[in-house]
Design an enzyme around this catalytic site. Structure first.
Site, PDB file in Angstrom:
ATOM      1  CD  GLU A 195      -2.811  -1.386   2.363  1.00 32.66           C
ATOM      2  OE1 GLU A 195      -2.816  -0.496   3.226  1.00 32.66           O
ATOM      3  OE2 GLU A 195      -3.518  -2.412   2.453  1.00 32.66           O
ATOM      4  CD  GLU A 200      -4.835  -7.740   1.701  1.00 29.85           C
ATOM      5  OE1 GLU A 200      -5.704  -7.048   2.254  1.00 29.85           O
ATOM      6  OE2 GLU A 200      -3.609  -7.497   1.797  1.00 29.85           O
TER       7      GLU A 200
HETATM    8  O1  9MR Z   1      -7.323  -8.075   8.457  1.00 31.82           O
HETATM    9  C1  9MR Z   1      -6.401  -7.264   9.156  1.00 31.82           C
HETATM   10  C2  9MR Z   1      -7.025  -6.795  10.467  1.00 31.82           C
HETATM   11  O2  9MR Z   1      -7.187  -7.883  11.354  1.00 31.82           O
HETATM   12  C3  9MR Z   1      -6.156  -5.729  11.120  1.00 31.82           C
HETATM   13  O3  9MR Z   1      -6.824  -5.203  12.240  1.00 31.82           O
HETATM   14  C4  9MR Z   1      -5.841  -4.651  10.111  1.00 31.82           C
HETATM   15  C5  9MR Z   1      -4.960  -3.650  10.809  1.00 31.82           C
HETATM   16  O4  9MR Z   1      -4.327  -2.760  10.044  1.00 31.82           O
HETATM   17  O5  9MR Z   1      -5.221  -5.187   8.961  1.00 31.82           O
HETATM   18  C6  9MR Z   1      -6.056  -6.062   8.279  1.00 31.82           C
HETATM   19  O6  9MR Z   1      -5.428  -6.547   7.107  1.00 31.82           O
HETATM   20  C7  9MR Z   1      -5.156  -5.586   6.086  1.00 31.82           C
HETATM   21  C8  9MR Z   1      -3.959  -6.067   5.305  1.00 31.82           C
HETATM   22  O7  9MR Z   1      -2.889  -6.323   6.178  1.00 31.82           O
HETATM   23  C9  9MR Z   1      -3.558  -5.083   4.241  1.00 31.82           C
HETATM   24  N1  9MR Z   1      -4.660  -4.755   3.372  1.00 31.82           N
HETATM   25  C10 9MR Z   1      -5.912  -4.379   4.024  1.00 31.82           C
HETATM   26  C11 9MR Z   1      -6.282  -5.453   5.049  1.00 31.82           C
HETATM   27  C12 9MR Z   1      -7.634  -5.160   5.648  1.00 31.82           C
HETATM   28  O8  9MR Z   1      -7.554  -3.979   6.390  1.00 31.82           O
END
Ligand code: 9MR
Length: 368
Positions: A150, A255
């Site tokens: 990102e 994802e």
């Molecule tokens: O699914 C993840 C969630 O449990 C966390 O709280 C969050 C914190 O930043 O991150 C989520 O995963 C993310 C991923 O690492 C990167 N792309 C977006 C995902 C959804 O937010």
């Protein structure tokens, strides 16, 4: 007489077998692409019995949802915590499943001491130490890394993260250069959301070309795929598969989930920094999904998988962001405490209509 009963017995036995062994995603698409799931700590430790049954049966790739992020794996400057990552690697090896490690460099979920760094030299030294240590430890043990996550804004420009501000816009190339050195046997990917959208896609293409022009290895790009069931940008996705694969790299959907709840904003985003307050009308299906919404989602998943199959030579992995609906991040984002239904397995780990629609794209007789 016997001749007449035998086929009936045979059919009954076959039906019983197919009931006992429901269809498997990884088997169905074994000649097309890997099928992955993001997993959490309880699932890594095999404490979630539903996931313990579903993961080996359905998936041949795993991504740790949180435990390899800097905040957890590198909690203090001189302290790493590899416990859960080691467990994940052991679990995956035992089950014969590939691990996509997630992630090395991301502006979010950074430990506090990194957010407090004030000078570029210190940040540069943390950056190099973090990538080299973590990537080297898992080289040959994980299949791939999301090296940078990102780094782009919606308009395709570079996100003004702590890394961009203090290290300059070559930080992405540098991250891949360090990862390549530390993990020569591991595939290296760039991962982001909304990079199927034309402007952000152009930014991602420029970034990938810049890495390639520097003579640094990048093996693939992950389009995250946090879309809404009623509005999947099919045309942009198809154009992106073509455009990214033309760069000579793998394309992955890393994802994937198709949310069904109303959005508090007009635009789509997966920016975890943006949240909104709870309101009952924003949580319309706490007791179950209406048939019409279930069908919309099943049709959207089928359309997506038909597209993925059309490009199976270019698309190497489809990873769902979670195993079943109960564990999805979308129950708590962008509004906490909602009941969302974005995945292929329901809250009890049972296959949903969307599961059968996905399987049906490969096996036209499966129906749904
Ligand atoms: O699914 C993840 C969630 O449990 C966390 O709280 C969050 C914190 O930043 O991150 C989520 O995963 C993310 C991923 O690492 C990167 N792309 C977006 C995902 C959804 O937010």
């Amino acid at each position: 007489m016997l001749q007449r009963i035998l086929p009936v017995i045979a059919c009954t036995v076959l039906a019983a077998q197919s009931f006992a062994q429901p269809a498997s995603l990884k088997t169905t698409f074994r000649n097309d692409f890997l099928i992955g799931a993001a997993i959490n700590t309880r699932q890594i430790e095999e404490r979630d019995t539903t996931a313990a049954r579903l993961i080996p049966a359905q998936f041949n790739a795993l991504t740790p949802e949180n435990i390899m992020k800097a905040e957890i794996i590198h909690p203090q400057w001189d302290q790493y915590n590899f416990d859960l990552s080691d467990k994940l690697v052991d679990y995956a090896r035992k089950q014969g499943i590939k691990v996509n490690a997630h992630n090395l460099i991301w502006h979010s979920q950074l430990p506090g001491y990194v957010r407090r760094i004030k000078d570029a030299d210190s940040l540069r030294s943390w950056f190099a130490g973090h990538i080299s240590t973590v990537a080297a430890r898992y080289d040959g043990k994980v299949y791939s890394w999301d090296v940078v996550n990102e780094a782009l804004n919606e308009d395709g420009t570079m996100r003004s993260s702590v890394f961009l501000k203090m290290l300059g816009d070559d930080f992405v190339v540098e991250a891949f250069r360090l990862a390549q050195k530390a993990a020569p046997h591991t595939k290296l990917y760039y991962n982001d959301y909304n990079i199927e959208q034309p402007k952000k896609r152009a930014g991602a293409i420029a970034l990938i070309k810049k890495i390639q022009a520097a003579g640094v290895r990048i093996d693939g790009v992950g389009i995250q795929g946090h879309w809404r069931a009623a509005n999947v940008p099919m045309k942009d996705i198809e154009e992106s598969i073509r455009a990214f694969s033309a760069l000579g790299i793998e394309v992955m959907f890393t994802e994937l989930d198709l949310g069904v709840l109303p959005n508090p904003w007009d635009n789509t985003t997966a920016d975890v920094g943006r949240t909104a307050a709870y309101k009952a009308d924003m949580n319309p299906y706490p007791g179950g999904l209406p048939d019409s919404v279930e069908r919309t989602q099943a049709d959207a998943y089928a359309a997506l998988f038909r597209l993925f199959l059309k490009y199976s030579g270019k698309v190497s992995r489809i990873t769902f962001w979670g195993v079943d609906d109960s564990g999805s991040w979308l129950n708590d984002w962008p509004i906490r405490g909602r009941t969302n239904y974005p995945l292929l397995f329901d809250r009890h780990g049972q296959p949903k209509r969307s599961f059968f629609s996905v399987i049906g794209t490969k096996n036209a007789t499966a129906g749904y």
